[in-house]
Design an enzyme around this catalytic site. Structure first.
Site, PDB file in Angstrom:
ATOM      1  N   GLN A 110       0.819  -1.209   0.000  1.00 42.10           N
ATOM      2  CA  GLN A 110       0.000   0.000   0.000  1.00 42.10           C
ATOM      3  C   GLN A 110       0.857   1.264   0.000  1.00 42.10           C
ATOM      4  OE1 GLN A 110      -3.527  -0.028  -0.482  1.00 42.10           O
ATOM      5  NE2 GLN A 110      -2.663  -2.008  -1.043  1.00 42.10           N
ATOM      6  N   HIS A 144       1.772   2.919  -3.379  1.00 41.85           N
ATOM      7  CA  HIS A 144       0.839   3.759  -4.128  1.00 41.85           C
ATOM      8  C   HIS A 144       1.271   5.218  -4.169  1.00 41.85           C
ATOM      9  CE1 HIS A 144      -2.718   1.469  -5.380  1.00 41.85           C
ATOM     10  NE2 HIS A 144      -2.559   0.721  -4.306  1.00 41.85           N
ATOM     11  N   GLU A 200      -9.677   1.914   5.125  1.00 40.46           N
ATOM     12  CA  GLU A 200     -10.088   1.553   3.771  1.00 40.46           C
ATOM     13  C   GLU A 200      -9.919   0.048   3.574  1.00 40.46           C
ATOM     14  OE1 GLU A 200      -8.808   2.662  -0.837  1.00 40.46           O
ATOM     15  OE2 GLU A 200      -7.411   2.988   0.807  1.00 40.46           O
ATOM     16  N   HIS A 201      -8.718  -0.460   3.870  1.00 37.56           N
ATOM     17  CA  HIS A 201      -8.429  -1.894   3.812  1.00 37.56           C
ATOM     18  C   HIS A 201      -8.021  -2.361   5.208  1.00 37.56           C
ATOM     19  CE1 HIS A 201      -7.002  -0.109  -0.091  1.00 37.56           C
ATOM     20  NE2 HIS A 201      -7.790  -1.053  -0.590  1.00 37.56           N
ATOM     21  N   ASP A 212      -7.361  -5.707  -4.816  1.00 41.31           N
ATOM     22  CA  ASP A 212      -7.104  -4.648  -5.791  1.00 41.31           C
ATOM     23  C   ASP A 212      -7.390  -5.108  -7.214  1.00 41.31           C
ATOM     24  OD1 ASP A 212      -6.357  -2.711  -3.981  1.00 41.31           O
ATOM     25  OD2 ASP A 212      -4.218  -3.127  -4.135  1.00 41.31           O
ATOM     26  N   HIS A 225     -52.307  20.598   3.226  1.00 47.54           N
ATOM     27  CA  HIS A 225     -51.982  19.171   3.108  1.00 47.54           C
ATOM     28  C   HIS A 225     -53.212  18.331   3.464  1.00 47.54           C
ATOM     29  CE1 HIS A 225     -47.879  20.539   2.838  1.00 47.54           C
ATOM     30  NE2 HIS A 225     -47.397  19.310   2.838  1.00 47.54           N
TER      31      HIS A 225
END
Length: 438
Positions: free
Chosen positions: A265, A268, A334-335, A368, A427
């Protein structure tokens, strides 16, 4: 390499720990970036192609011959694919399609509340979507699959893809991105990146790209800022920021695997977050040793070292697994990988994560590309309230109300009373008038 945060004993000492505040987290100042992208979006709205050309030159260093990628370029990219890569793409598409089909479930539901009183829910696909595929440090061809396949399964009738133009490919997006678009039958592809791509989708560009209803896909902070700025004019999937991984591990975890996954990771982006949470100081030491060995062997050494040494990454020592679960739940990664005994049981205790990878044979890199799950996931702690991109992201729930005269009569007085209580007499009158004799 990883900075150490030791939480052991602090609860027993009577300290109150706010895990969300103290666990390492990347800075992600979207508000500041919004002001940077505001003039870009305005220029695209008012100037169209001229603005796209100016910003393409400024940010990408190249102006495409055509911002819409010609169909021949898509087909040529697919024809040039390496056989092994084509096979990998095919398996990834098949698996993502199978999971997406399961996500779809029932598209309509009917509920009969009384005789003649029926409320239905119908799931209607968004009519037109714009899908953003990043092309910066890593041209994420896999994001084509993650965006396009669930949109197709949902029944979206008009799908457009955009990705930044690349100098080395003559102003076209990366060939693998083009090839996947061709394989998936996507003919509307643009060589536009950054905030200007989101503005193009939101406002439309006359003679080039009609406006869309929904924009999905990950991007850098300026893409996220443009999505925030234009949300409301368009729907968005999420404000996904820089990638992150949290690993909850115990003493039995394999340090070689843990280190490799932290590095995967960190590869990235220099701002990527890699966080290890464990009750084993010995594991931390063994992972550190492995990090030194494996980082030296990886291609993007400087990028990885910067990410792992950054304030957004670190190792968190906890008293026990229970505290570890509390920490990763607060972090809402996230992961989230689980390298623990009985990892499936631990997974059942987790409430907050974009995706949970159970056991040492389910690494994030599988998700991924080829697990069949989505890799477009909430970041920055947003997994506590948001989901990853899936088929339902491309569907709208619409209620259909179908009451007979008798069914309305049964509840008419309730409606009138409710309306009077809210000081909205018209109404109530809209119901009363239906039963008055004329």
């Amino acid at each position: 390499m990883l900075r150490l945060l030791d939480l052991r004993g602090r609860l027993d000492a009577g300290e109150t720990l706010d895990y969300r505040a103290i666990v390492p987290r990347a800075d992600f100042d979207v508000d500041h970036a919004v002001e940077r992208v505001r003039p870009i979006c305005a220029a695209v709205r008012h100037e169209g192609i001229e603005a796209l050309a100016r910003y393409s030159e400024q940010f990408d260093g190249v102006v495409p011959d055509s911002f819409r990628v010609p169909a021949a370029a898509l087909a040529a990219a697919a024809d040039r694919l390496d056989d092994e890569l084509r096979a990998a793409f095919t398996v990834a598409i098949e698996r993502r399609r199978a999971v997406s089909a399961a996500e779809l479930g029932e598209k309509s539901v009917d509920v009969t509340l009384a005789a003649g009183a029926v409320v239905s829910q119908k799931m209607i696909p968004v009519e037109r979507v714009g899908l953003y595929v990043p092309g910066g440090l890593a041209p994420l061809a896999s994001s084509v699959i993650m965006n396009v396949v669930p949109a197709q399964l949902a029944g979206v009738s008009s799908i457009a893809v955009t990705s930044p133009p690349q100098k080395e490919f003559g102003g076209l997006p990366h060939p693998n991105i083009l090839a996947l678009c061709h394989i998936l039958g996507i003919e509307e592809v643009y060589a536009v990146g950054g905030a200007q791509a989101i503005a193009m989708f939101a406002y439309g560009v006359p003679g080039l790209c009609p406006a869309v209803d929904l924009v999905t896909g990950p991007g850098n902070i300026y893409v996220v800022a443009a999505k925030r700025l234009l949300k409301g004019r368009i729907g968005i999937d999420s404000e996904a920021g820089t990638t992150e991984i949290a690993i909850l591990a115990d003493a039995a975890a394999n340090p070689v695997h843990v280190a490799a996954d932290l590095i995967s990771q960190a590869e990235h982006d220099p701002a990527a977050a890699s966080v290890l949470v464990t009750d084993s100081a010995d594991l931390v030491a063994r992972v550190e040793t492995e990090l030194e060995r494996q980082v030296a062997l990886t291609k993007h050494v400087e990028r990885v070292r910067t990410a792992l040494a950054g304030r957004q990454s670190g190792a968190v020592l906890v008293d026990d697994l229970d505290q570890g679960v509390a920490v990763v739940d607060a972090y809402a990664a996230e992961h989230l990988e689980l390298h623990t005994a009985d990892a499936e049981a631990v997974a059942a205790r987790i409430r907050n994560a974009g995706a949970i990878f159970i056991g040492t044979w389910s690494p994030v890199s599988l998700g991924d590309y080829l697990a069949g799950s989505t890799h477009v996931l909430p970041t920055g702690g947003c997994a506590c309230h948001s989901s990853g991109l899936n088929v339902k992201s491309f569907l709208k729930a619409v209620h259909l109300i179908n009451y007979s005269r008798e069914a309305l009569a049964e509840v008419a007085r309730h409606v009138e009373v409710f309306a009077a209580a809210e000081d909205l007499p018209a109404h109530g009158a809209a119901v009363t008038v239906r039963f008055e004799q004329r």
